[in-house]
Design a protein around this motif. Structure first.
Motif, PDB file in Angstrom:
ATOM      1  N   THR A 104      10.840 -12.457  -7.337  1.00 58.42           N
ATOM      2  CA  THR A 104       9.758 -12.876  -8.234  1.00 58.42           C
ATOM      3  C   THR A 104       8.592 -11.892  -8.213  1.00 58.42           C
ATOM      4  O   THR A 104       7.715 -11.955  -9.078  1.00 58.42           O
ATOM      5  CB  THR A 104       9.238 -14.269  -7.836  1.00 58.42           C
ATOM      6  N   GLU A 105       8.574 -10.993  -7.230  1.00 62.60           N
ATOM      7  CA  GLU A 105       7.487 -10.015  -7.125  1.00 62.60           C
ATOM      8  C   GLU A 105       7.826  -8.687  -7.799  1.00 62.60           C
ATOM      9  O   GLU A 105       7.117  -7.699  -7.632  1.00 62.60           O
ATOM     10  CB  GLU A 105       7.144  -9.760  -5.647  1.00 62.60           C
ATOM     11  N   SER A 106       8.896  -8.667  -8.580  1.00 63.00           N
ATOM     12  CA  SER A 106       9.320  -7.413  -9.209  1.00 63.00           C
ATOM     13  C   SER A 106       8.248  -6.829 -10.119  1.00 63.00           C
ATOM     14  O   SER A 106       7.977  -5.618 -10.094  1.00 63.00           O
ATOM     15  CB  SER A 106      10.612  -7.632  -9.999  1.00 63.00           C
ATOM     16  N   ALA A 107       7.610  -7.674 -10.923  1.00 60.19           N
ATOM     17  CA  ALA A 107       6.576  -7.173 -11.831  1.00 60.19           C
ATOM     18  C   ALA A 107       5.380  -6.635 -11.047  1.00 60.19           C
ATOM     19  O   ALA A 107       4.791  -5.604 -11.418  1.00 60.19           O
ATOM     20  CB  ALA A 107       6.135  -8.278 -12.786  1.00 60.19           C
ATOM     21  N   TYR A 108       5.036  -7.320  -9.977  1.00 64.37           N
ATOM     22  CA  TYR A 108       3.937  -6.885  -9.110  1.00 64.37           C
ATOM     23  C   TYR A 108       4.233  -5.509  -8.528  1.00 64.37           C
ATOM     24  O   TYR A 108       3.382  -4.604  -8.552  1.00 64.37           O
ATOM     25  CB  TYR A 108       3.756  -7.926  -8.008  1.00 64.37           C
ATOM     26  N   LEU A 109       5.455  -5.304  -8.023  1.00 63.73           N
ATOM     27  CA  LEU A 109       5.825  -4.030  -7.419  1.00 63.73           C
ATOM     28  C   LEU A 109       5.902  -2.915  -8.462  1.00 63.73           C
ATOM     29  O   LEU A 109       5.502  -1.775  -8.194  1.00 63.73           O
ATOM     30  CB  LEU A 109       7.152  -4.174  -6.679  1.00 63.73           C
ATOM     31  N   ALA A 110       6.397  -3.247  -9.638  1.00 56.14           N
ATOM     32  CA  ALA A 110       6.447  -2.246 -10.706  1.00 56.14           C
ATOM     33  C   ALA A 110       5.036  -1.807 -11.090  1.00 56.14           C
ATOM     34  O   ALA A 110       4.781  -0.618 -11.335  1.00 56.14           O
ATOM     35  CB  ALA A 110       7.175  -2.819 -11.919  1.00 56.14           C
ATOM     36  N   ASP A 111       4.087  -2.739 -11.104  1.00 60.72           N
ATOM     37  CA  ASP A 111       2.717  -2.390 -11.438  1.00 60.72           C
ATOM     38  C   ASP A 111       2.092  -1.501 -10.365  1.00 60.72           C
ATOM     39  O   ASP A 111       1.251  -0.647 -10.665  1.00 60.72           O
ATOM     40  CB  ASP A 111       1.876  -3.654 -11.615  1.00 60.72           C
ATOM     41  N   LEU A 112       2.507  -1.690  -9.110  1.00 53.40           N
ATOM     42  CA  LEU A 112       2.011  -0.833  -8.036  1.00 53.40           C
ATOM     43  C   LEU A 112       2.580   0.575  -8.121  1.00 53.40           C
ATOM     44  O   LEU A 112       2.028   1.505  -7.522  1.00 53.40           O
ATOM     45  CB  LEU A 112       2.360  -1.430  -6.669  1.00 53.40           C
ATOM     46  N   GLY A 113       3.699   0.719  -8.841  1.00 52.72           N
ATOM     47  CA  GLY A 113       4.268   2.051  -9.009  1.00 52.72           C
ATOM     48  C   GLY A 113       5.718   2.194  -8.628  1.00 52.72           C
ATOM     49  O   GLY A 113       6.255   3.308  -8.658  1.00 52.72           O
ATOM     50  N   VAL A 158       0.836  -1.200   0.000  1.00 53.33           N
ATOM     51  CA  VAL A 158       0.000   0.000   0.000  1.00 53.33           C
ATOM     52  C   VAL A 158       0.874   1.254   0.000  1.00 53.33           C
ATOM     53  O   VAL A 158       0.548   2.248  -0.651  1.00 53.33           O
ATOM     54  CB  VAL A 158      -0.980  -0.009   1.181  1.00 53.33           C
ATOM     55  N   SER A 159       1.995   1.213   0.714  1.00 52.38           N
ATOM     56  CA  SER A 159       2.904   2.365   0.719  1.00 52.38           C
ATOM     57  C   SER A 159       3.417   2.670  -0.677  1.00 52.38           C
ATOM     58  O   SER A 159       3.450   3.843  -1.097  1.00 52.38           O
ATOM     59  CB  SER A 159       4.086   2.099   1.661  1.00 52.38           C
ATOM     60  N   VAL A 160       3.825   1.644  -1.401  1.00 47.84           N
ATOM     61  CA  VAL A 160       4.303   1.842  -2.775  1.00 47.84           C
ATOM     62  C   VAL A 160       3.205   2.459  -3.631  1.00 47.84           C
ATOM     63  O   VAL A 160       3.437   3.427  -4.367  1.00 47.84           O
ATOM     64  CB  VAL A 160       4.785   0.512  -3.385  1.00 47.84           C
TER      65      VAL A 160
END
Length: 329
Positions: free
Chosen positions: A187-196, A167-169
Motif C-alpha cells: 500500500t506504500e508503493s505510491a509513497y515510495l515512488a514519490d520519494l524516488g 531517507v535512503s530512497v
C-alpha cells in the motif's frame, strides 16, 4: 521553586520486568555532563521502540530516560566548544541506552557528543531526519567510498517504507541512482515512488532462505533488515558491488555463505551511527542539509507531541509507522 520538566522513565523491578511511566524531573536528576540542552525536538526510531517496549535489551541501566537523539538549544555549558544559545544535535554515544536520553525536557551530556545544527536547518528538520536519516546518509557515503555510482547500475533499499529506508530512497534518487525499493507494505508503493523509487518489489522476494549466489540484480544496496533479507541482497549483488548493513528488523543473524565475497568480490560495509567519529557526523549532517529534498522530508514525516511517544514506540516495532516520526517537546 526548582523547575521541573516532563520525562519518560523506564524502570525494571526485581522480577526483571520493565515498566514505563511519565514523570517529572529536575536538573538535579540528570546525569553527569558538561553541557545542558533544552530539548526542542526529538524522534521515535526503531531502536527507541525496542527500548520502550523492552523487545530488545537496548537499555542497559535502570532507571533510564530513553530516546537516542535530540535537537535543541544549549542552556548552560562548561565545555569550551559550546556556549549558551548554541543550536545542537545529538545522535548516539549511548544516550538513551546507558545515559539519560531525549525523552525529557532537558538533557545533560558530554559536549564532545554534540554537533552543530547546520545553518540552513531547523531543529524540527534535524529530528525529522534523526538517527534514521543520519544513518541513511552514513550508508550512502560508505557506498560512494566504495565507488558505487549511478553508472554502476541499480541500488536496492530494504525496509524501504521505514525511517532509514525512506531517507535512503530519497537521497539515492536525488543523487541519480535507479532505486529498487523493497517493502512488505504494498500500500506504500505510491509513497515510495514519490520519494524516488524507480522499482518496488515485495518483501517476500528477499525474506526467505538465500541461495549462495543468485542472479545479479543490483550494484549495491542499503539494508536495514538483516537476516535472510541481507543474505539475499548479497547473493544478488553484481560483481565488485557493495552492500551497507545498518539494521536488524528481521534479525541479527546472517544465514549466508562466502560465495558473494569470494566469487563476485562483493563487499559488506558495516554502518555504525552510535560511535561514528565527529568529523564523519559533521560531514553527514552537512550533506543532509544540502542534499535531502525538503519537500520529500516533509512528506515522509509525521509530527506528534510528547504524550504520543509511548504509543508510537509500540507502533514502530509492530511495523505500523511509515517514514519518520518527529516529536515536539
Amino acid at each position: 521553586m526548582t523547575d521541573t520538566f516532563k520525562a519518560i522513565l523506564v524502570s525494571r523491578g526485581e522480577d526483571k520486568k520493565q515498566s514505563v511511566a511519565v514523570t517529572e524531573l529536575t536538573d538535579a536528576d540528570l546525569m553527569d555532563g558538561d553541557v545542558t540542552v533544552a530539548v526542542e525536538w526529538t524522534t521515535v526510531n526503531y531502536k527507541d521502540g525496542l527500548a520502550i517496549t523492552g523487545k530488545a535489551p537496548v537499555i542497559r541501566r535502570f532507571p533510564l530516560v530513553p530516546g537516542v537523539d535530540f535537537a535543541g538549544t544549549v542552556i548552560s555549558s562548561s565545555n569550551p566548544d559550546w556556549e549558551k544559545g548554541d543550536k545542537v544535535i545529538l545522535n548516539g554515544w549511548g544516550v538513551g541506552e546507558t545515559h539519560f536520553g531525549a525523552y525529557a525536557g532537558r538533557a545533560r551530556v558530554n559536549g564532545d557528543w554534540l554537533v552543530p545544527l547546520p545553518d540552513n536547518m531547523t531543529t524540527r528538520q534535524a529530528m525529522a531526519i534523526g538517527t534514521a536519516g543520519y544513518t541513511a546518509m552514513l550508508s550512502v557515503m560508505a557506498l560512494e567510498r566504495h565507488g558505487i555510482t549511478p553508472e554502476r547500475g541499480p541500488v536496492v533499499v530494504t525496509g524501504a517504507a521505514g525511517g532509514v529506508g525512506s531517507v535512503s530512497v530519497a537521497l539515492l534518487s536525488r543523487l541519480g541512482h535507479h532505486v529498487i525499493a523493497s517493502t512488505g507494505r504494498p500500500t506504500e508503493s505510491a509513497y515510495l515512488a514519490d520519494l524516488g523509487a524507480a522499482e518496488i518489489i515485495g518483501r517476500a522476494e528477499l525474506s526467505g532462505p538465500a541461495k549462495p549466489l543468485g542472479k545479479e540484480r543490483w550494484a549495491g544496496g542499503i539494508d536495514a533488515v538483516g537476516s535472510h533479507t541481507l543474505a539475499n541482497v548479497l547473493s544478488m549483488t553484481a560483481y565488485g558491488g557493495a552492500v551497507a548493513a545498518c539494521g536488524l528488523a528481521q534479525g541479527m543473524d546472517l544465514p549466508s555463505s562466502v560465495a558473494p565475497f569470494i566469487l563476485r568480490g562483493v563487499s559488506l560495509l558495516g554502518i555504525d551511527s552510535v560511535m561514528a567519529p565527529r568529523e564523519l557526523r559533521i560531514e553527514a549532517w552537512r550533506r543532509l542539509a544540502d542534499e535531502l529534498d525538503r519537500r520529500k522530508l516533509s512528506e515522509l514525516t509525521t509530527a506528534i507531541g510528547f504524550d504520543g511517544i509511548i504509543a508510537a514506540a509500540t507502533d514502530i516495532v509492530d511495523g505500523k509507522i511509515r517514514g519518520r516520526v518527529v516529536v515536539e517537546m
